[in-house]
Design an enzyme around this catalytic site. Structure first.
Site, PDB file in Angstrom:
ATOM      1  N   LYS A  51     -13.801  -2.915   5.911  1.00 51.69           N
ATOM      2  CA  LYS A  51     -15.099  -2.796   5.264  1.00 51.69           C
ATOM      3  C   LYS A  51     -15.018  -3.027   3.757  1.00 51.69           C
ATOM      4  CE  LYS A  51     -15.372   1.131   7.799  1.00 51.69           C
ATOM      5  NZ  LYS A  51     -15.413   2.493   8.064  1.00 51.69           N
ATOM      6  N   GLY A  52     -13.801  -2.983   3.230  1.00 49.61           N
ATOM      7  CA  GLY A  52     -13.631  -2.991   1.776  1.00 49.61           C
ATOM      8  C   GLY A  52     -14.250  -4.176   1.055  1.00 49.61           C
ATOM      9  N   GLU A 107     -11.314 -10.836   0.367  1.00 52.14           N
ATOM     10  CA  GLU A 107     -10.695  -9.516   0.522  1.00 52.14           C
ATOM     11  C   GLU A 107     -10.858  -8.718  -0.774  1.00 52.14           C
ATOM     12  OE1 GLU A 107      -9.951  -7.122   2.127  1.00 52.14           O
ATOM     13  OE2 GLU A 107      -7.994  -7.326   3.058  1.00 52.14           O
ATOM     14  N   ASP A 108     -10.981  -7.413  -0.646  1.00 54.59           N
ATOM     15  CA  ASP A 108     -11.117  -6.592  -1.858  1.00 54.59           C
ATOM     16  C   ASP A 108      -9.791  -6.422  -2.589  1.00 54.59           C
ATOM     17  OD1 ASP A 108     -10.090  -5.059   0.221  1.00 54.59           O
ATOM     18  OD2 ASP A 108     -11.264  -3.275  -0.233  1.00 54.59           O
ATOM     19  N   ASP A 111      -2.405  -5.455  -1.194  1.00 56.22           N
ATOM     20  CA  ASP A 111      -1.463  -4.397  -1.528  1.00 56.22           C
ATOM     21  C   ASP A 111      -0.106  -4.819  -0.964  1.00 56.22           C
ATOM     22  OD1 ASP A 111      -0.108  -1.719  -0.925  1.00 56.22           O
ATOM     23  OD2 ASP A 111      -1.845  -0.994  -1.986  1.00 56.22           O
ATOM     24  N   LYS A 139      -2.362  -6.196  -6.294  1.00 61.81           N
ATOM     25  CA  LYS A 139      -1.420  -5.158  -6.731  1.00 61.81           C
ATOM     26  C   LYS A 139      -0.013  -5.651  -6.378  1.00 61.81           C
ATOM     27  CE  LYS A 139      -3.061  -0.717  -5.587  1.00 61.81           C
ATOM     28  NZ  LYS A 139      -2.927   0.503  -4.762  1.00 61.81           N
ATOM     29  N   PHE A 160      -3.818   3.933  -7.117  1.00 64.93           N
ATOM     30  CA  PHE A 160      -4.789   3.857  -6.032  1.00 64.93           C
ATOM     31  C   PHE A 160      -6.192   3.858  -6.632  1.00 64.93           C
ATOM     32  CE2 PHE A 160      -7.211   4.801  -2.276  1.00 64.93           C
ATOM     33  CZ  PHE A 160      -6.506   4.094  -1.310  1.00 64.93           C
ATOM     34  N   VAL A 161      -6.944   2.819  -6.293  1.00 69.96           N
ATOM     35  CA  VAL A 161      -8.274   2.674  -6.883  1.00 69.96           C
ATOM     36  C   VAL A 161      -9.363   2.752  -5.813  1.00 69.96           C
ATOM     37  CG1 VAL A 161      -7.541   1.371  -8.911  1.00 69.96           C
ATOM     38  CG2 VAL A 161      -8.047   0.137  -6.794  1.00 69.96           C
ATOM     39  N   ASP A 167     -12.199   2.436  -0.701  1.00 72.84           N
ATOM     40  CA  ASP A 167     -12.411   3.839  -0.361  1.00 72.84           C
ATOM     41  C   ASP A 167     -11.129   4.665  -0.438  1.00 72.84           C
ATOM     42  OD1 ASP A 167     -11.135   2.679   1.990  1.00 72.84           O
ATOM     43  OD2 ASP A 167     -11.656   4.535   3.013  1.00 72.84           O
ATOM     44  N   ARG A 173     -16.848   4.265  -1.772  1.00 74.34           N
ATOM     45  CA  ARG A 173     -17.100   2.820  -1.688  1.00 74.34           C
ATOM     46  C   ARG A 173     -18.315   2.404  -2.515  1.00 74.34           C
ATOM     47  NH1 ARG A 173     -13.925   0.681   2.547  1.00 74.34           N
ATOM     48  NH2 ARG A 173     -13.688   2.025   4.360  1.00 74.34           N
TER      49      ARG A 173
HETATM   50  C1  PRP Z   1      -7.496  -1.967   2.736  1.00 71.70           C
HETATM   51  C2  PRP Z   1      -8.054  -3.097   1.925  1.00 71.70           C
HETATM   52  C3  PRP Z   1      -7.351  -4.293   2.488  1.00 71.70           C
HETATM   53  C4  PRP Z   1      -5.997  -3.746   2.905  1.00 71.70           C
HETATM   54  C5  PRP Z   1      -4.982  -4.170   1.907  1.00 71.70           C
HETATM   55  O1  PRP Z   1      -8.201  -1.926   3.929  1.00 71.70           O
HETATM   56  O2  PRP Z   1      -9.449  -3.179   2.071  1.00 71.70           O
HETATM   57  O3  PRP Z   1      -8.003  -4.814   3.624  1.00 71.70           O
HETATM   58  O4  PRP Z   1      -6.126  -2.322   2.942  1.00 71.70           O
HETATM   59  O5  PRP Z   1      -3.747  -3.633   2.188  1.00 71.70           O
HETATM   60  P1  PRP Z   1      -2.440  -4.449   2.584  1.00 71.70           P
HETATM   61  O6  PRP Z   1      -2.322  -5.605   1.636  1.00 71.70           O
HETATM   62  O7  PRP Z   1      -1.365  -3.420   2.348  1.00 71.70           O
HETATM   63  O8  PRP Z   1      -2.539  -4.842   4.006  1.00 71.70           O
HETATM   64  P2  PRP Z   1      -8.268  -0.671   4.901  1.00 71.70           P
HETATM   65  O9  PRP Z   1      -7.375  -0.904   6.056  1.00 71.70           O
HETATM   66  O10 PRP Z   1      -8.093   0.581   4.087  1.00 71.70           O
HETATM   67  O11 PRP Z   1      -9.724  -0.761   5.474  1.00 71.70           O
HETATM   68  P3  PRP Z   1     -11.135  -0.816   4.725  1.00 71.70           P
HETATM   69  O12 PRP Z   1     -11.252  -2.216   4.137  1.00 71.70           O
HETATM   70  O13 PRP Z   1     -12.099  -0.574   5.814  1.00 71.70           O
HETATM   71  O14 PRP Z   1     -11.143   0.226   3.648  1.00 71.70           O
HETATM   72  C1  7HP Z   2      -5.473  -0.287   0.101  1.00 74.98           C
HETATM   73  C2  7HP Z   2      -6.340   0.334  -0.783  1.00 74.98           C
HETATM   74  N1  7HP Z   2      -7.561   0.876  -0.608  1.00 74.98           N
HETATM   75  C3  7HP Z   2      -8.135   1.412  -1.697  1.00 74.98           C
HETATM   76  N2  7HP Z   2      -7.543   1.461  -2.905  1.00 74.98           N
HETATM   77  C4  7HP Z   2      -6.321   0.943  -3.102  1.00 74.98           C
HETATM   78  O1  7HP Z   2      -5.748   1.002  -4.301  1.00 74.98           O
HETATM   79  C5  7HP Z   2      -5.687   0.348  -2.010  1.00 74.98           C
HETATM   80  N3  7HP Z   2      -4.478  -0.251  -1.847  1.00 74.98           N
HETATM   81  N4  7HP Z   2      -4.377  -0.632  -0.569  1.00 74.98           N
END
Ligand code: PRP
Ligand code: 7HP
Length: 191
Positions: A51-52, A107-108, A111, A139, A160-161, A167, A173
């Site tokens: 959802k991010g 993508e948001d 990581d 990141k 962590f942001v 979220d 969010r």
């Molecule tokens: C978070 C973020 C990315 C992912 C990045 O999603 O939105 O999709 O983690 O992390 P990575 O590079 O380590 O794979 P999350 O699974 O928390 O779901 P959300 O988007 O619903 O918050």
């Molecule tokens: C996932 C994620 N979600 C929220 N904030 C961050 O900093 C994050 N890193 N990976």
């Protein structure tokens, strides 16, 4: 604009504003301009990763000057905390066929890179005409697998942001700014 007006308007869990809504807005416009230039004469399929990416995608597509269709995919990689389990799976697949289409994954945050790496592998196998990646936040210190990023909003430190779609346990969010979560909040979290 939300701001840091001498007191913590966000509550005790949040430390400081990393990127305010004006800075985000400026950068999203720039990304929209670059993408519009690069895709001139073509039609784009923007794929938001739920959802991010929801808020970023909504703002980004409104800055595009090329025709754009929208679809969403949902993946699971994180539990109820800040650390990846390493496992990624599709929870909701695309509704559209991407064969022969110009696909932009939106993508948001990148990581560890596990989420995008997994989706790129799956989508490449579906034979799109092109497949690119646009992320708002990168990141790099946390990367476990390399991911090709074609459009990047901001490179950020290993903190962590939350906010602007991101979220912590489904909270925050809706914030207009991107804000650092205090380490004490998630330190000791098992996931
Ligand atoms: C978070 C973020 C990315 C992912 C990045 O999603 O939105 O999709 O983690 O992390 P990575 O590079 O380590 O794979 P999350 O699974 O928390 O779901 P959300 O988007 O619903 O918050
Ligand atoms: C996932 C994620 N979600 C929220 N904030 C961050 O900093 C994050 N890193 N990976």
């Amino acid at each position: 604009m939300h701001g840091w007006v001498g007191h913590n308007v966000y509550g005790a869990e949040l430390e400081r504003v990393l990127l305010d809504s004006a800075a985000i807005d400026r950068r999203v416009r720039e990304l929209g301009d670059s993408i519009s230039r690069d895709y001139a004469g073509r039609e784009l399929l923007a794929v938001g990763i739920l959802k991010g990416a929801l808020i970023f995608l909504a703002d980004l597509v409104r800055r595009l000057t090329v025709p754009v269709a929208i679809d969403f995919v949902a993946v699971g990689s994180y539990g109820a905390g800040t650390e990846s389990s390493g496992a990624v799976r599709i929870l909701k697949d695309l509704e559209q066929d991407i064969a022969g289409r110009h696909v932009l994954l939106v993508e948001d945050i990148v990581d560890t890179g596990l989420t995008l790496n997994y989706l790129l592998e799956i989508f490449r196998a579906r034979a799109p005409a092109s497949l690119r990646v646009c992320v708002l936040l990168d990141k790099p210190e946390r990367r476990r697998v390399p991911v090709p990023i074609d459009y990047c909003g901001f490179v950020i430190p290993d903190e962590f942001v939350v906010g602007y779609g991101l979220d912590y346990n489904e909270r925050y969010r809706h914030l207009a700014d991107i804000v650092v979560l205090r380490r004490e909040v998630y330190r000791g979290s098992s996931v």
